[in-house]
Design a protein around this motif. Sequence first.
Motif, PDB file in Angstrom:
ATOM      1  N   ILE A  90      43.776  32.838  26.943  1.00  0.00           N
ATOM      2  CA  ILE A  90      43.295  31.486  27.213  1.00  0.00           C
ATOM      3  C   ILE A  90      44.051  30.911  28.400  1.00  0.00           C
ATOM      4  O   ILE A  90      45.288  30.932  28.429  1.00  0.00           O
ATOM      5  CB  ILE A  90      43.473  30.590  25.972  1.00  0.00           C
ATOM      6  N   ASP A  91      43.296  30.385  29.387  1.00  0.00           N
ATOM      7  CA  ASP A  91      43.941  29.849  30.584  1.00  0.00           C
ATOM      8  C   ASP A  91      44.230  28.360  30.413  1.00  0.00           C
ATOM      9  O   ASP A  91      43.960  27.758  29.365  1.00  0.00           O
ATOM     10  CB  ASP A  91      43.095  30.120  31.831  1.00  0.00           C
ATOM     11  N   GLY A  94      41.548  26.009  29.159  1.00  0.00           N
ATOM     12  CA  GLY A  94      40.979  26.234  27.842  1.00  0.00           C
ATOM     13  C   GLY A  94      39.904  27.291  27.792  1.00  0.00           C
ATOM     14  O   GLY A  94      39.252  27.469  26.753  1.00  0.00           O
ATOM     15  N   ARG A  95      39.677  28.013  28.882  1.00  0.00           N
ATOM     16  CA  ARG A  95      38.672  29.068  28.895  1.00  0.00           C
ATOM     17  C   ARG A  95      39.269  30.375  28.374  1.00  0.00           C
ATOM     18  O   ARG A  95      40.402  30.708  28.700  1.00  0.00           O
ATOM     19  CB  ARG A  95      38.103  29.267  30.299  1.00  0.00           C
ATOM     20  N   SER A  96      38.474  31.090  27.587  1.00  0.00           N
ATOM     21  CA  SER A  96      38.938  32.316  26.942  1.00  0.00           C
ATOM     22  C   SER A  96      38.376  33.538  27.661  1.00  0.00           C
ATOM     23  O   SER A  96      37.158  33.653  27.842  1.00  0.00           O
ATOM     24  CB  SER A  96      38.495  32.348  25.476  1.00  0.00           C
ATOM     25  N   ALA A  97      39.262  34.455  28.050  1.00  0.00           N
ATOM     26  CA  ALA A  97      38.853  35.755  28.587  1.00  0.00           C
ATOM     27  C   ALA A  97      38.948  36.764  27.452  1.00  0.00           C
ATOM     28  O   ALA A  97      40.026  36.945  26.866  1.00  0.00           O
ATOM     29  CB  ALA A  97      39.744  36.159  29.752  1.00  0.00           C
ATOM     30  N   LEU A  98      37.831  37.413  27.131  1.00  0.00           N
ATOM     31  CA  LEU A  98      37.745  38.286  25.960  1.00  0.00           C
ATOM     32  C   LEU A  98      37.733  39.756  26.369  1.00  0.00           C
ATOM     33  O   LEU A  98      37.064  40.143  27.326  1.00  0.00           O
ATOM     34  CB  LEU A  98      36.474  37.972  25.167  1.00  0.00           C
ATOM     35  N   LYS A  99      38.479  40.567  25.621  1.00  0.00           N
ATOM     36  CA  LYS A  99      38.425  42.016  25.769  1.00  0.00           C
ATOM     37  C   LYS A  99      37.627  42.566  24.590  1.00  0.00           C
ATOM     38  O   LYS A  99      37.983  42.343  23.435  1.00  0.00           O
ATOM     39  CB  LYS A  99      39.837  42.604  25.790  1.00  0.00           C
ATOM     40  N   LEU A 100      36.572  43.295  24.898  1.00  0.00           N
ATOM     41  CA  LEU A 100      35.621  43.727  23.875  1.00  0.00           C
ATOM     42  C   LEU A 100      35.851  45.174  23.466  1.00  0.00           C
ATOM     43  O   LEU A 100      36.101  46.032  24.313  1.00  0.00           O
ATOM     44  CB  LEU A 100      34.188  43.560  24.390  1.00  0.00           C
TER      45      LEU A 100
END
Length: 396
Positions: A90-91, A94-100
């Motif tokens: 989370i930056d 408040g944006r979430s970078a997801l690893k799938l």
Amino acid sequence: MRRFLIGDTSYAEDSADLRSLLPHAYEQKLRPHCQCKDPSVAMYIARIDGQYLVKRMPLSGRDHEPACPSYEAPYELTGLGPLIGNAIQIDANGRSALKLDFSMTKRGPRTGPTAPTEPSEPAIRNETKKLSLRAMLHYLWEIGELTAWRSSWGGRRGWGRVRTSLTNAASQMTARGGELSDVLFVPEVFHHEDKEGIAARRATALAGAQASLTGPRKLMIIVAEVKEFTVAREGHRITLRHLPFPLMIEEGTWKRLVARYETELELWRSNGEFHLILIATFGISPSGVAAVEEVAMMVVNENWIPFESTHERLLLERLSGLRRKSVKGLRFNLSRDQPIVSVTLPEQRPSPVAMFIVPAGRGEDYERAMAEMIEARPEMTPWVWRVTEGEMPRLP
């Protein structure tokens, strides 16, 4: 009553000045700050169904004062804890970078979809590093605040509101270098008077799932409510609500799906008020047939709150009639052999309550892990229901 600081001015939550300012602040990307603490806690403005609302930043609930309506229990008490900083980054905005942990492309000829493995199986890859398909569904539910409930919300949460919550949550997320919103499809509530408009928007949204003549096929993610399963000539059809076409699933995958989600299917079939939620990666063939590649499911009650046993359902039923807020904890990548907080009561006084349910057959390792969780959060009052000891204890 909360107060929000926007620029140099403080506004009461219910003030007319704040309501008139929010559209402008939203367009200018101004950030409100909750004044429950000093220094104040950053929040953001969301536009939902034409209304402008001040919302807490993802996973910032524990930064607020326990008396603040924006307070939420620490995420370490659920399956979300191991994922933060690993599978979910989370930056400052408040944006979430997801690893799938699942593929969004399909190479070569189609050989049939695959069902996800049970997270408790030894073969699973490092569960803190990537999001499983089920964990993705749980995270959308969590960030969409669909895990929260209070009695005054009765009758106000249908699929339309659920869809808005999910799409708003996805708008704050990225995956594989792109916007999650670009690959997530959540069906609109069908209205006959807007039939053509819905069809046009659906066709535009699904363009990314259409098969190309060359290169790997791109997949999309769908989140929808299951209406029924039916037998096809080969495999099965999954009919989804508000969607005019089924998803096809190959016979071998269908058998694995039924075995893996036996508990969810049993709970769903036990009560007509429950909903079965599906998340799947899928593609659309040149002939227009949609088929799943990977799939996961969860069951939710009439208020769209997830649960995984009849005991959790009973606890949620008891809590649903209370005016105070309750928040359901989710498992994400964790297996059923690991404890999580089933429900938190963040507004309980003098301290928030963490509610645990210990299923039958759990041994010393489970009890030890639960005791460590309780000890690590002395600011919360534990409530424990060991189902082998009899009826549910008295609510706090």
